[in-house]
Scaffold this motif. Structure first.
Motif, mmCIF file in Angstrom:
data_model
loop_
_atom_site.group_PDB
_atom_site.id
_atom_site.type_symbol
_atom_site.label_atom_id
_atom_site.label_comp_id
_atom_site.label_asym_id
_atom_site.label_seq_id
_atom_site.Cartn_x
_atom_site.Cartn_y
_atom_site.Cartn_z
ATOM 1 N N VAL A 54 0.841 -1.204 0.000
ATOM 2 C CA VAL A 54 0.000 0.000 0.000
ATOM 3 C C VAL A 54 0.873 1.250 0.000
ATOM 4 C CG1 VAL A 54 -1.733 1.313 1.252
ATOM 5 C CG2 VAL A 54 -1.836 -1.159 1.268
ATOM 6 N N SER A 56 4.008 1.848 -0.709
ATOM 7 C CA SER A 56 4.895 2.193 -1.820
ATOM 8 C C SER A 56 4.120 2.429 -3.113
ATOM 9 C CB SER A 56 5.992 1.142 -1.994
ATOM 10 O OG SER A 56 5.423 -0.098 -2.271
ATOM 11 N N ALA A 57 2.783 2.323 -3.046
ATOM 12 C CA ALA A 57 1.977 2.673 -4.220
ATOM 13 C C ALA A 57 1.469 4.107 -4.135
ATOM 14 C CB ALA A 57 0.792 1.726 -4.350
ATOM 15 N N LEU A 58 1.623 4.731 -2.964
ATOM 16 C CA LEU A 58 1.054 6.068 -2.764
ATOM 17 C C LEU A 58 2.100 7.144 -3.036
ATOM 18 C CD1 LEU A 58 -0.877 5.428 0.572
ATOM 19 C CD2 LEU A 58 -1.802 5.436 -1.739
ATOM 20 N N LYS A 59 1.927 7.846 -4.153
ATOM 21 C CA LYS A 59 2.834 8.962 -4.433
ATOM 22 C C LYS A 59 2.234 10.210 -3.813
ATOM 23 C CE LYS A 59 4.523 6.969 -8.705
ATOM 24 N NZ LYS A 59 4.543 7.097 -10.152
ATOM 25 N N ILE A 60 2.956 10.778 -2.874
ATOM 26 C CA ILE A 60 2.403 11.863 -2.066
ATOM 27 C C ILE A 60 3.183 13.156 -2.325
ATOM 28 C CG2 ILE A 60 1.942 12.575 0.320
ATOM 29 C CD1 ILE A 60 1.898 9.579 1.030
ATOM 30 N N ALA B 19 0.024 15.573 3.535
ATOM 31 C CA ALA B 19 -0.021 15.371 2.087
ATOM 32 C C ALA B 19 -0.673 16.564 1.382
ATOM 33 C CB ALA B 19 -0.796 14.085 1.768
ATOM 34 N N PHE B 73 -1.103 1.360 -10.300
ATOM 35 C CA PHE B 73 -0.701 1.762 -8.950
ATOM 36 C C PHE B 73 -1.870 1.611 -7.979
ATOM 37 C CE2 PHE B 73 3.210 3.695 -10.541
ATOM 38 C CZ PHE B 73 4.059 3.452 -9.474
ATOM 39 N N GLN B 76 -2.208 -1.953 -7.070
ATOM 40 C CA GLN B 76 -1.222 -2.344 -6.065
ATOM 41 C C GLN B 76 -1.696 -1.953 -4.665
ATOM 42 O OE1 GLN B 76 2.811 -0.837 -6.616
ATOM 43 N NE2 GLN B 76 3.229 -1.257 -4.474
ATOM 44 N N ALA B 77 -2.153 -0.704 -4.531
ATOM 45 C CA ALA B 77 -2.624 -0.228 -3.227
ATOM 46 C C ALA B 77 -3.854 -1.025 -2.787
ATOM 47 C CB ALA B 77 -2.950 1.255 -3.289
ATOM 48 N N ALA B 78 -4.746 -1.324 -3.745
ATOM 49 C CA ALA B 78 -5.970 -2.049 -3.399
ATOM 50 C C ALA B 78 -5.651 -3.461 -2.926
ATOM 51 C CB ALA B 78 -6.910 -2.102 -4.594
ATOM 52 N N GLY B 80 -2.907 -4.480 -1.459
ATOM 53 C CA GLY B 80 -2.353 -4.360 -0.110
ATOM 54 C C GLY B 80 -3.436 -4.063 0.908
ATOM 55 N N ALA B 81 -4.301 -3.109 0.577
ATOM 56 C CA ALA B 81 -5.356 -2.717 1.514
ATOM 57 C C ALA B 81 -6.307 -3.887 1.745
ATOM 58 C CB ALA B 81 -6.116 -1.509 0.980
#
Lengths: 231, 116
Positions: A54, A56-60, B19, B73, B76-78, B80-81
């Motif tokens: 999660v 490392s997928a979030l570009k902030i 952020a 991307f 990927q986040a989904a 993991g979540a």
């Protein structure tokens, strides 16, 4: 943000690959040992890997006016020690290199060294050090995750400065340049990562206290400690 | 809301603020491409230092557009979540089941006139 595909000269790419390989092999052994000895760890291992996925997928957005992403490696390093995190981090890097064209196969060794080896070890070191001084658990977790994140990108800067020293100011000049791009951008993100890792650790304390005690992260307190002491 | 939940919400709020603030304060203003990735900035720094450097390898697969890339991307986040949510959901269910069983056993013990 990892070093992009093909952006390290072949010699450097090979050297970082050679440097990382033993850590990955050792980590894979540590991981299989952990799963065999404690099959109930598998779920929490998956959750630690998922956390890295999660984060490392979030570009902030960051204060430098650019974007980068956290690493999420501090949590796994604290829970399962850095070698196990090396494997989980390398898997994440491989996924991003193959499917997202983010990072790369030729730079996998260098990126694994920064994100899956140097970062987790640095974070784990800070966590252990603070623990020695009886710092509250959540504070040790925050700084462990903060340094795991920040050190990753400091190492990335060093790797690039070694490969591309500035023609006039040499390695230090290049380090300042890449450090400005990666490390400074990362500071607020490392704070975010610290906070998120604390959040997950708080949830784990509620839901999986016994696992944390077994892994040596949390101590027995209250009723549980009394029953234990009575034995 | 319990104290615990309040602290957790505060942590999330802080992360969101960290952020949003750089964007809200316009920290990307005056840049060629505001809030570009640090990795692409590093690529241009490399070409600045060594103008002749050509990447000697290109990704085996490259998402055909920025939209597809952001979709991957998000995927990927989904993933993991999803795993994290499964973990915490399972734990919560087990805890509740355990508490439920204890309650039932205590009830049986009481009905037999024993001390729970």
């Amino acid at each position: 943000m990892h070093i992009a595909e093909g952006f390290l000269p072949p010699l450097h790419a090979v050297a970082w690959g050679v440097a990382s390989a033993p850590f990955v092999v050792h980590g894979a052994r540590a991981l299989t040992r952990e799963v065999k000895a404690n099959p109930e760890s598998t779920l929490l291992l998956g959750a630690s890997g998922a956390f890295t996925f999660v984060l490392s997928a979030l570009k902030i957005p960051s204060v430098t006016g650019s974007c980068s992403h956290p690493t999420g490696t501090g949590l796994g390093a604290i829970l399962f020690r850095p070698p196990v995190m090396t494997v989980l981090g390398t898997i994440t890097l491989l996924f991003q290199a193959l499917l997202l064209a983010h990072g790369g196969l030729t730079t996998l060794g260098a990126n694994a060294f920064s994100m899956a080896i140097a970062g987790p070890w640095a974070g784990y070191g800070v966590y252990r050090l603070l623990k020695q001084f009886d710092v509250p658990l959540m504070v040790t977790v925050f700084f462990g995750a903060f340094f795991a994140d920040l050190v990753t990108y400091c190492v990335t800067s060093v790797q690039l400065a070694l490969a591309f020293p500035d023609p006039s100011s040499g390695f230090p000049g290049a380090l300042a340049k890449f450090g400005g791009i990666f490390a400074v951008t990362q500071i607020p993100l490392a704070v975010s990562e610290g906070l998120l890792t604390v959040l997950v650790m708080r949830l784990l304390m509620q839901s999986s206290k016994s696992d944390l005690v077994r892994l040596g992260v949390a101590k027995l307190t209250g009723g549980a400690a009394r029953t234990e002491a009575a034995r | 809301m319990s104290r615990n939940a309040k602290i957790n919400a505060l942590l999330l709020l802080l992360v969101a603020a960290l952020a949003v603030l750089p964007v809200a304060l316009g920290m990307g203003d005056g840049k060629e491409e505001p809030f570009a990735g640090a990795d692409s900035q590093a690529e241009s720094a490399i070409t600045q230092i060594e103008p002749d450097y050509k990447p000697w390898f290109s990704p085996l697969y490259e998402p055909p557009s920025a939209e597809v890339e952001s979709a991957l991307f998000a995927l990927q986040a989904a993933l993991g979540a999803g795993v994290l949510a499964y973990y915490f959901g399972l734990r919560k269910g087990r805890r509740q089941g355990l508490a439920h069983n204890r309650g039932e056993q205590a009830g049986v013990a009481r009905s037999r006139g024993e001390q729970p």
